[in-house]
Every structure is written in C-alpha cells, then in structure tokens.
Design a protein around this motif. Structure first.
Motif, mmCIF file in Angstrom:
data_model
loop_
_atom_site.group_PDB
_atom_site.id
_atom_site.type_symbol
_atom_site.label_atom_id
_atom_site.label_comp_id
_atom_site.label_asym_id
_atom_site.label_seq_id
_atom_site.Cartn_x
_atom_site.Cartn_y
_atom_site.Cartn_z
ATOM 1 N N LEU A 250 -5.448 2.384 13.969
ATOM 2 C CA LEU A 250 -5.476 3.037 12.658
ATOM 3 C C LEU A 250 -6.827 2.841 11.969
ATOM 4 O O LEU A 250 -7.509 1.843 12.180
ATOM 5 N N GLU A 251 -7.171 3.809 11.106
ATOM 6 C CA GLU A 251 -8.452 3.781 10.405
ATOM 7 C C GLU A 251 -8.310 3.483 8.914
ATOM 8 O O GLU A 251 -9.225 2.941 8.301
ATOM 9 N N LYS A 252 -7.191 3.854 8.334
ATOM 10 C CA LYS A 252 -6.962 3.601 6.903
ATOM 11 C C LYS A 252 -5.467 3.381 6.685
ATOM 12 O O LYS A 252 -4.639 4.038 7.325
ATOM 13 N N ILE A 253 -5.147 2.464 5.794
ATOM 14 C CA ILE A 253 -3.744 2.140 5.554
ATOM 15 C C ILE A 253 -3.570 1.660 4.115
ATOM 16 O O ILE A 253 -4.503 1.081 3.534
ATOM 17 N N VAL A 254 -2.393 1.896 3.534
ATOM 18 C CA VAL A 254 -2.062 1.369 2.213
ATOM 19 C C VAL A 254 -1.066 0.229 2.391
ATOM 20 O O VAL A 254 -0.022 0.406 3.035
ATOM 21 N N PHE A 255 -1.406 -0.918 1.850
ATOM 22 C CA PHE A 255 -0.540 -2.093 1.895
ATOM 23 C C PHE A 255 0.311 -2.138 0.638
ATOM 24 O O PHE A 255 -0.205 -1.997 -0.475
ATOM 25 N N LEU A 256 1.629 -2.343 0.805
ATOM 26 C CA LEU A 256 2.545 -2.436 -0.321
ATOM 27 C C LEU A 256 3.357 -3.723 -0.222
ATOM 28 O O LEU A 256 3.931 -4.021 0.833
ATOM 29 N N ASP A 257 3.425 -4.488 -1.311
ATOM 30 C CA ASP A 257 4.310 -5.651 -1.364
ATOM 31 C C ASP A 257 5.751 -5.173 -1.465
ATOM 32 O O ASP A 257 6.018 -4.037 -1.899
ATOM 33 N N ASP A 258 6.700 -6.057 -1.105
ATOM 34 C CA ASP A 258 8.100 -5.640 -1.123
ATOM 35 C C ASP A 258 8.726 -5.676 -2.512
ATOM 36 O O ASP A 258 9.903 -5.327 -2.673
#
Length: 431
Positions: A250-258
C-alpha cells in the motif's frame, strides 16, 4: 489540615495525647466536609466551613502555645508535606493506569457478544472459507481504492468505526478496511464482519499472533512486554508504528482508533497534499498543555538537544499516512531507536504518543481542526457546533461510550452506528 497533621505528630512525640486526639478529631471533621462536598458536586459554603476552620484554628493556636521547638515543627512539617506529595504522585500514576484498564476492559455484555461470535467462527466452516477468500482478494492491495486500518480487540467498537465510515462515504464500494486484532478476539471479529452487510466495502481481519516478524529480535516493544513492569503496555496499540510492514504493497492509508466515530466522507483525505511529510494529523497546541515539553522529559540531554520543547503536539486517532514517504524516512527505525532509549522509562512514562512525537518530528503535516475533534471521553462541555462540523469525533479518555461511565450527552453519536438488529446484540447487550 496539613499544619494540624504536623502538630498531631509533634504532640504525640511530646506525649500530649489529648491534644493529638483533639486535632485528629477536627481533621476528620474537615475530611468529612470535603467528602460531602465531593459527593454532591458543589463547593463548600462559608457557613459550613466557618465552624470547622474556627475550631481547628483554635487547636493549632493552642499547639503553638505549647512552645514546641520551632526547628522541630518546621522539619516535621517538611517531612509530612514531602510524604503527602509522594503519596499524591503515586496516586496520580495509579489513577492513570487504573483509568486505562477500566477504559480498555469490556463490559459483560460485550464479552457475551464475543463468545457467541467465536462459537460461530469455530463451528461454521463456510465462514472460514469466506475469510480466506477475503484475504486473497486483489482489492486489499489495490492502491486505486481507499484503505483504512484499525487495530483493536473490541468487536462492537470496531464495527462502529467501520459502519460510520461507510455510512458517510459517497462511494462505499471503494473502501477497504484492514483490521488487526489479537488471537482471543480473532474468531469473533471475523464472524461479525463476515455476517453483516457493509455496503460492498471490503473488510480484511488479521491476527497479530500470526505476524512472525514482530518478535523480540526486531521490535523493542515486544521485548519490553516481557518485563513485569510493562504489564500496562498493549501491543495492539503499538502496531501503528508497523503499518508499512503490515501492508507492504500500500502507498497511502488512513489510521483510525477504535474509539472514534466518522461523520463525514473521509476519502478526501487521500487527495490532500502532505508536502512530502509522512503523517497528516490535527495539531493540539491551542492550549499550552499539548506542547512537547508536557509529554517528554526535557531534563534529559538526549531530548533537549534534539527537540524544541515548544513544538506543537498532534493527535493520534485519525491520521493519514503516506507510506512511500514513511519507508523513505524509515520512521519505524526511528521509533525503535527511541523505544530502546526509553527502556528505563526516563524519557516518558506511558503511551504511544510520546514516541510518535519523536519519530514523526519534522514530518507531520497539520490538518484542519475539523477533520478530528477530540475529548468526548473526558470533556463534558464541547461546543455542539464543533462536534457537528467534525469529520471525526474521538472518545479519547476513560469515559468510553460503550461503558456505563461514558458521557450521556455524547453516547447517541456512537450508538446510532450499532447494528441493533443483529440477534446476538439483542441477546447480549439489550438484555
């Protein structure tokens, strides 16, 4: 009260037991008054305070009239105050740890949900076949799609993150969610996401225990987990520093907390210009508390020589990561360096934000505040207009929305994204 406590000790040392008893009795009256005020949530009134203060002041005056040695009095008070400070500091640390444990503990109803889903996973072989199919889907590595990652062992909370993201997306079929959980929750997480409808979005679930590369010889945090003093360190929380290793294509990703809820379409994050930076995040230094010197030990020269104490902090929980820039800057190696430097806990105490502030220093692009509004897990007075304008609201703090101690005013914002029609939810949570 502190002065009276010092005189209690001195009176006892001089065998004046009656005075010590009188002082102790008045101190207990003060403590009782403070307890009542705390219980009712209102300040002590002048009428309540006056008789207690007057009687205690009289006894202190009486103790002073006993002509106790002034040097002894000062030394006794100093030692007493020092002991109180040490107890207060210890209580603060303990409170932080206990608060974290409470926030991360699951209510019985959610344990029930997890158990029922785990039984499904173990007993229904078609589910396991479907999970294998999802893992091998070309969509999980397609950089033309929008990728989100969540690391959690809380099935219901993770479901709310996914549901809210999909519900507010213009094109839900273009979304891919990458979930990593632990071995205990893996079956339940798989069963939930394989048996619910997510509007054409792809959901991949992985087990952290299958990451053979995440071992003692590679990751300092794994080594620290073996230390008895690190029992409050949660490996899933530190997975955010290994995103390029988990998703190498992958080149770009959005991280989200639970503990977030998404309220707007997040796909626009992927087209933001990060100006060569690795991390897109909302800064949190509108108040002085959130500057570097509040998180890190600047009395240590290894920190003070490399970082600006007034540098602005930023928030974890909704971050867009350029993984190409991450690999180029070797952020994970930076994180490893600082984890090793902090083996004795002298640079910072707990959490993932302090090492992140060090690892991403100079490589964080500030985002508009409306992308990520924090505080719904501790602040009861957030402006409604700010909440309504937010793309993501974050229940950071100990008052999580799935707990009884969650803030009632904000709970509906979270609960609206629960699939209450699921039979297990009705069995476990409603009942």
């Amino acid at each position: 009260m502190t002065l009276a406590k010092a005189y209690v000790i001195i009176a006892k040392e001089h065998n004046n037991l009656y005075l010590a008893w009188e002082l102790s009795k008045r101190i207990r009256s003060c403590q009782l008054l403070l307890s009542k005020a705390a219980m009712r949530g209102e300040p002590i009134t002048a009428e309540e305070a006056e008789p207690v203060i007057s009687s205690l002041s009289y006894l202190i005056f009486k103790a002073q009239g006993s002509h106790y040695d002034i040097a002894t009095t000062i030394m006794t008070m100093k030692s007493h105050i020092q002991a109180l400070e040490e107890r207060a500091n210890a209580a603060t640390v303990q409170s932080t740890v206990f608060g974290q444990l409470v926030a991360e503990a699951l209510p019985k109803s959610l344990h029930c949900l997890k158990l029922k889903l785990t039984v499904d996973w173990l007993s229904k072989l078609p589910l396991q076949a479907l999970a294998e199919e999802n893992m091998n889907s070309p969509r999980v590595v397609d950089n033309n799609l929008y990728h989100f990652c969540i690391f959690s062992d809380n099935v219901l909370a993770t479901s709310v993150v996914v549901n809210s993201t999909i519900s507010n997306a213009d094109h839900s079929k273009q979304l891919v969610f990458h979930i990593v959980t632990n071995g205990v929750s893996f079956g339940a997480m798989q069963a939930w996401f394989l048996t619910n409808d997510f509007r054409g979005a792809t959901v991949e679930v992985q087990n952290i225990e299958e990451f053979s590369w995440l071992n003692v010889s590679y990751a300092p945090v794994v080594k620290q987990l073996l230390d008895k003093d690190s029992r409050y360190l949660f490996l899933l929380n530190h997975l955010r520093f290994y995103i390029p290793e988990i998703y190498p294509q992958l080149e770009k990703i959005v991280f989200l907390d639970d503990d977030v809820v998404v309220q707007k379409d997040l796909t626009q994050l992927f087209s933001l210009d990060l100006h060569g930076n690795v991390n897109g995040a909302v800064e949190t230094c509108l108040e002085s508390f959130h500057r570097y010197y509040k998180y890190l030990n600047f009395s240590n020269p290894i920190i003070s020589s490399k970082f600006d104490p007034q540098a602005c902090g930023w928030a974890f929980g909704m971050n867009v990561f350029d993984l190409i820039a991450w690999r180029k800057a070797n952020i994970t190696a930076r994180y490893h360096f600082w984890q090793e430097q902090n083996a004795d806990r002298t640079l910072w105490k707990l959490g993932t934000l302090p090492p992140a502030l060090l690892a991403f220093y100079g490589l964080t692009e500030p985002l508009d505040r409306r992308w990520h509004v924090l505080g719904l897990g501790y602040d009861m007075n957030i402006d409604d207009r700010l909440i309504e304008s937010a793309a993501v609201i974050h229940f950071n703090g100990n008052m999580k929305p799935w707990l009884r101690l969650g803030i009632g005013r904000y709970k509906p914002l979270w609960k609206r994204y629960i699939n209450e029609s699921h039979p297990y939810y009705a069995d476990c949570v409603t009942s």
